[in-house]
Design an enzyme around this catalytic site. Structure first.
Site, PDB file in Angstrom:
ATOM      1  N   THR A   1      -0.287   6.164  -0.188  1.00  0.00           N
ATOM      2  CA  THR A   1      -1.590   6.637  -0.689  1.00  0.00           C
ATOM      3  C   THR A   1      -1.435   7.632  -1.831  1.00  0.00           C
ATOM      4  OG1 THR A   1      -2.243   6.497   1.632  1.00  0.00           O
ATOM      5  CG2 THR A   1      -3.826   7.511   0.144  1.00  0.00           C
TER       6      THR A   1
ATOM      7  N   HIS B   1      -6.804  -0.626  -3.643  1.00  0.00           N
ATOM      8  CA  HIS B   1      -7.126  -0.578  -2.223  1.00  0.00           C
ATOM      9  C   HIS B   1      -6.625  -1.884  -1.589  1.00  0.00           C
ATOM     10  CE1 HIS B   1      -9.480  -0.741   1.497  1.00  0.00           C
ATOM     11  NE2 HIS B   1      -9.881  -1.936   1.105  1.00  0.00           N
TER      12      HIS B   1
END
Ligand SMILES: Nc1ncnc2c1ncn2[C@@H]1O[C@H](COP(=O)(O)OP(=O)(O)OP(=O)(O)O)[C@@H](O)[C@H]1O
Length: 411
Positions: free
Chosen positions: A362, A389
């Protein structure tokens, strides 16, 4: 009566020693009751003279019964010629087919000379240990076929496949369990030969290839030739079965899907496909779309669906519902709705996990350390604005795909 220019290999030790010989060794594998093949001796002598300048070509005779490696070639009623290079059997010709043997020897000697002179790299060949390697070829493009064979002929078969204009789209080596083999050959379970088939399919690794070509199923069936080795030899002596099949059970080593539908099913069996939802966030879509798309393609994903669309607040909230209430939630929703995202359904085996791997951690600072080749390491701005994503599980993927594309039925 011994024929001087041919070495005589009488046991496994001598066979193993023969494999250490530099250059090309052509071995006439014979059965005890009929002796070495007289028909080709003159040809061999002539070739030995022709290629005498650098000691690159050697001949040997070996009796199948006295050498363990030759076990698969026992009790044949015709001579078999094996071509060994650099310690490996790389080709085999069945029958005293002088023109074919002569062509093979000439090619191999020339290739070996180029390799020795450093003009060519030695091609990779399957390991000798896998004596019973099966190859299943799946040709798909609406159509698919399969083939199994022993590794002594692996190299030649792959060459034929390429020469015939097929491309290898996917490949995988697997050891089929008995359960998988039963499942795969379900329609044959009442046949007498079913136990042999199971044995054959589970006795070693199977290499499965998905090959593409125009009209691939029909073309492959033609290349395979008729079902039994005898028919193949009579009707299509150049076919793979005539040249390379060894056993002659009803479904021999060389096998192909019988129809496009079959091909589809078999392809799904060996290469089960998974879908995931991937999204290039608006700011990255503006700046790095082409680079990111290139990475997607290079990683072998199929882009099954794609659209550019700005997420609504409702969609973004749904996507990130697990983060509702967190300090960055509002900022995240704002970022996701500020412009068009590139939304894709990516398809591949293990797509969910592989896409997450390609995205990287992330936080791009962590990504740069642990996965410098990942998308986030290369294109993310910070932990919030982190370029891409991806669904975290298979279930999430199906849910998100339905939410964005309104259907989960993907071709
Ligand atoms: N500590 C944080 N500060 C700011 N933004 C964050 C933080 N943690 C996560 N985010 C944002 O929320 C998104 C979802 O977070 P999650 O923990 O699910 O990460 P992910 O699974 O790696 O990414 P994604 O769900 O977007 O594929 C991240 O992609 C990032 O944009």
């Amino acid at each position: 009566q011994s024929i001087l220019f041919q070495a005589t290999i009488t046991n496994q030790n001598e066979w193993d020693e023969m494999l250490l010989t530099k250059g090309v060794v052509v071995v006439d594998v014979y059965q005890a009751w009929c002796g070495p093949c007289i028909a080709v001796v003159n040809l061999f002598r002539k070739l030995k003279n022709e290629f005498s300048e650098d000691d690159v070509l050697h001949f040997a005779v070996a009796e199948a019964n006295s050498i363990e490696t030759l076990q698969p070639l026992r009790n044949r009623c015709e001579p078999v010629f094996l071509f060994c290079v650099n310690g490996k059997i790389i080709a085999m010709v069945r029958g005293a087919n002088a023109p074919l043997i002569s062509k093979k020897i000439t090619e191999l000697v020339q290739e070996e000379r180029e390799i020795v002179a450093g003009q060519k790299e030695r091609p990779e060949v399957c390991s000798q240990k896998k004596r019973y390697l099966n190859i299943n070829e799946y040709f798909y493009y609406n159509l698919m076929v399969s083939l199994k064979a022993r590794d002594s002929v692996f190299y030649s078969i792959i060459q034929r496949i390429k020469d015939d204009g097929f491309e290898i789209a996917m490949q995988k080596e697997i050891n089929l369990s008995e359960e998988q083999a039963r499942e795969f050959y379900k329609e044959h379970e009442n046949e007498d030969y079913f136990p042999f088939l199971l044995e054959q399919m589970t006795n070693g690794p199977t290499l499965v290839l998905a090959l593409t070509r125009e009209n691939a199923v029909a073309h492959w069936r033609n290349l395979l030739g008729p079902k039994t080795i005898e028919e193949a030899k009579k009707e299509n002596p150049n076919s793979l079965r005539a040249q390379y099949a060894v056993d002659n059970i009803p479904i021999n080593q060389l096998h192909g899907s019988s129809s496009p539908n079959d091909a589809q099913k078999e392809l799904e069996f060996f290469f089960p496909q998974e879908h995931t939802l991937a999204l290039i966030k608006p700011d990255a879509a503006k700046k790095h779309k082409d680079d990111i798309m290139q990475k997607v393609k290079d990683a072998g994903f199929t882009i099954s669906k794609i659209k550019e669309e700005a997420l609504t607040r409702e969609m973004a909230t749904k996507f990130y519902k697990d983060h509702e209430g967190k300090p960055f939630f509002e900022e995240l929703v704002a970022l996701m709705t500020e412009g068009p995202s590139v939304v894709m359904v990516l398809t591949k085996e293990n797509a969910v996990q592989e896409w997450r791997q390609l995205m990287g951690p992330t936080d791009p600072e962590v990504a740069k350390e642990s996965s410098p080749e990942s998308i986030r390491a290369q294109f993310a701005q910070d932990i919030l604005s982190n370029a891409v994503h991806g669904s975290s599980t298979r279930e999430h993927a199906l849910e998100s795909i339905e939410c964005i594309f309104g259907e989960i039925d993907i071709d």
